[in-house]
Design an enzyme around this catalytic site. Structure first.
Site, short mmCIF file in Angstrom:
data_model
loop_
_atom_site.label_atom_id
_atom_site.label_comp_id
_atom_site.label_asym_id
_atom_site.label_seq_id
_atom_site.Cartn_x
_atom_site.Cartn_y
_atom_site.Cartn_z
N LYS A 108 42.42 21.58 -57.66
CA LYS A 108 42.96 20.96 -58.88
C LYS A 108 41.83 20.45 -59.77
CE LYS A 108 47.31 19.54 -56.65
NZ LYS A 108 48.04 18.45 -56.01
N LYS A 191 46.53 15.30 -63.87
CA LYS A 191 47.04 14.04 -63.29
C LYS A 191 45.94 13.25 -62.57
CE LYS A 191 46.93 15.61 -58.95
NZ LYS A 191 46.21 15.03 -57.81
N1 LIG Z 1 43.27 16.26 -50.25
C1 LIG Z 1 44.44 16.41 -50.86
O1 LIG Z 1 45.36 15.61 -50.67
C2 LIG Z 1 44.64 17.58 -51.79
C3 LIG Z 1 45.94 18.02 -52.04
C4 LIG Z 1 46.14 19.08 -52.90
C5 LIG Z 1 45.05 19.69 -53.50
N2 LIG Z 1 43.79 19.23 -53.25
C6 LIG Z 1 42.69 19.89 -53.92
O2 LIG Z 1 41.97 20.68 -52.98
C7 LIG Z 1 40.60 20.77 -53.36
C8 LIG Z 1 39.77 20.46 -52.15
O3 LIG Z 1 40.03 19.11 -51.84
P1 LIG Z 1 39.92 18.49 -50.39
O4 LIG Z 1 40.78 17.31 -50.41
O5 LIG Z 1 40.13 19.47 -49.31
O6 LIG Z 1 38.38 18.02 -50.45
P2 LIG Z 1 37.52 17.28 -49.35
O7 LIG Z 1 36.61 16.36 -50.04
O8 LIG Z 1 38.42 16.74 -48.30
O9 LIG Z 1 36.68 18.48 -48.71
C9 LIG Z 1 35.91 19.35 -49.47
C10 LIG Z 1 35.41 20.44 -48.54
O10 LIG Z 1 34.74 21.44 -49.31
C11 LIG Z 1 33.52 21.76 -48.67
N3 LIG Z 1 32.57 22.26 -49.66
C12 LIG Z 1 31.95 21.59 -50.65
N4 LIG Z 1 31.13 22.41 -51.32
C13 LIG Z 1 31.23 23.63 -50.74
C14 LIG Z 1 30.64 24.91 -50.97
N5 LIG Z 1 29.75 25.07 -51.96
N6 LIG Z 1 30.99 25.93 -50.18
C15 LIG Z 1 31.87 25.77 -49.18
N7 LIG Z 1 32.47 24.59 -48.89
C16 LIG Z 1 32.16 23.54 -49.68
C17 LIG Z 1 33.08 20.45 -48.03
O11 LIG Z 1 32.13 20.72 -47.02
C18 LIG Z 1 34.41 19.96 -47.50
O12 LIG Z 1 34.69 20.55 -46.27
C19 LIG Z 1 40.41 19.78 -54.53
O13 LIG Z 1 40.39 20.49 -55.74
C20 LIG Z 1 41.66 18.91 -54.47
O14 LIG Z 1 42.05 18.45 -55.75
C21 LIG Z 1 43.57 18.22 -52.39
O1 LIG Z 2 43.63 12.63 -53.22
P1 LIG Z 2 43.73 13.18 -54.60
O2 LIG Z 2 43.64 12.13 -55.65
O3 LIG Z 2 42.75 14.32 -54.80
O4 LIG Z 2 45.18 13.80 -54.76
C1 LIG Z 2 45.64 14.67 -53.78
C2 LIG Z 2 46.72 15.59 -54.28
O5 LIG Z 2 46.31 16.28 -55.43
C3 LIG Z 2 48.03 14.91 -54.50
O6 LIG Z 2 49.01 15.87 -54.80
#
Ligand SMILES: NC(=O)c1ccc[n+]([C@@H]2O[C@H](COP(=O)([O-])OP(=O)(O)OC[C@H]3O[C@@H](n4cnc5c(N)ncnc54)[C@H](O)[C@@H]3O)[C@@H](O)[C@H]2O)c1
Ligand SMILES: O=P(O)(O)OC[C@H](O)CO
Length: 340
Positions: A108, A191
């Protein structure tokens, strides 16, 4: 082992882990790709990803892997859960292998300089791939804990939507389909910025009226912006619009909210991001969004106010004062008065 093709999940963070587990619980064989071999080995041994989802047992159907090329070669359906800052650099080198595959972005964010959304980057890297987006009110920990959750898969490719629904739909996770990929994805990226503001408001002890005003005016602002970019405002009434806005602006489990909360407690942006130690996409989105709003001449007082606090040396009090003194506006922009 089943004779079904495995599904790939790219990204070893909290959301990649949650989606990988969900797929495995549904009987899929999952190749969970991460860049760090030590992390992969530890997950293999301990069946836990303690840095990102402490206490969640990793399903036996999830295989942590580190060879991206070998992973892509085995899979037709690929979920991308990388931070927005890493997506292009991670996938560009393997672009040749993405042809004809189903690529579903869960990321996102918005690319700086180009203002491209993540599925548009995937399209740019792999024009012959089949592209979709998964977005909605989906806090990773709650998904991993099997809290009842709904999400949206969005794509012009109806068959991709059906296949993603079949793969993810389960006891605790419902997946709705949409053909408005742009609107669904834009909602998820925008958001995050408002969640930072909501976190600040919470830290300052603001009341429930204030929280409701913030969320509702955020929805008005993001919808106004989206319409200017050609998106369908109705999408913002769905799970990936107002649904995700509500959860992210009201939950201390949201990382964007946590950054805002830390700012409201008086930490600098750098200290707030360092304390979090995970991705908070809104921090990068605010800059590109402010620039785009100016370019497109869209009125976005909340975005402008947050930008002024974070990057222009304004105080919270100054910004709140300016917001409340602003010229009175109409409540809902998109009500047609013709015929009434
Ligand atoms: N965590 C949530 O609740 C959630 C929910 C929906 C969507 N998202 C979206 O998912 C995406 C990832 O978020 P997340 O929560 O998993 O992040 P996070 O911070 O939990 O983890 C990020 C991961 O990406 C890896 N990473 C970073 N740079 C990298 C690279 N160059 N090559 C390979 N791996 C790399 C890191 O080592 C780590 O494992 C974001 O855009 C976030 O908005 C997250
Ligand atoms: O933890 P955030 O703020 O990256 O939000 C996680 C998800 O996008 C919620 O839907």
């Amino acid at each position: 082992m089943t004779d079904k093709q495995p599904i790939a999940v790219l990204g070893g963070g909290s959301f990649g882990t949650a989606i990988a587990n969900l797929l495995a619980e549904n009987g899929q064989q999952v190749l969970h790709w991460m860049r760090d071999p030590e992390q992969a080995a530890a997950i293999k041994n301990d069946r836990e990803n303690p840095r990102y989802l402490k206490g969640i047992k990793i399903h036996s159907g999830v295989e942590p892997v580190t060879d991206l090329s070998a992973t892509l070669a085995q899979c037709q359906m690929i979920f991308v859960a990388l931070p927005s800052s890493a997506l292009r650099q991670a996938l560009q080198p393997v672009a040749d292998q993405l042809k004809g595959k189903m690529l579903v972005s869960t990321t996102k964010g918005i690319e700086a300089n180009t203002f491209l959304l993540m599925s548009q980057i995937l399209e740019d890297i792999a024009p012959e791939a089949r592209i979709g987006v998964l977005s909605g009110p989906n806090l990773a920990r709650e998904v991993a804990e099997n809290a009842l959750t709904a999400s949206v898969v969005a794509s012009e490719d109806e068959d991709l939507c059906r296949q993603v629904q079949a793969a993810l739909h389960g006891r605790t996770f419902r997946v709705y389909a949409s053909s408005d990929r742009f609107g669904v994805e834009l909602g998820g990226a925008l958001k995050n910025v408002y969640a930072i503001i909501a976190g600040m408001a919470a830290a300052m002890g603001m009341g429930e009226n204030t929280k409701s005003m913030l969320i509702t005016r955020a929805l008005a602002e993001m919808t106004r912006f989206a319409v200017k970019l050609g998106a369908n405002p109705m999408t913002f009434l769905g799970l990936a619009g107002v649904g995700d806005l509500i959860v992210t602006c009201s939950s201390s489990k949201s990382r964007n909210y946590q950054v805002g909360y830390a700012l409201g407690e008086g930490l600098t942006l750098e200290a707030a991001v360092a304390r979090l130690g995970e991705v908070a996409e809104g921090v990068n989105t605010i800059k590109v969004l402010k620039a785009k709003a100016e370019e497109m001449q869209v009125y976005m007082p909340l975005v402008t106010g947050l930008h002024a606090i974070l990057f222009e040396g304004r105080t919270l009090d100054q910004v709140i004062g300016a917001l409340m003194r602003g010229e009175p506006k109409t409540d809902v922009d998109f009500i047609s008065t013709s015929g009434f």
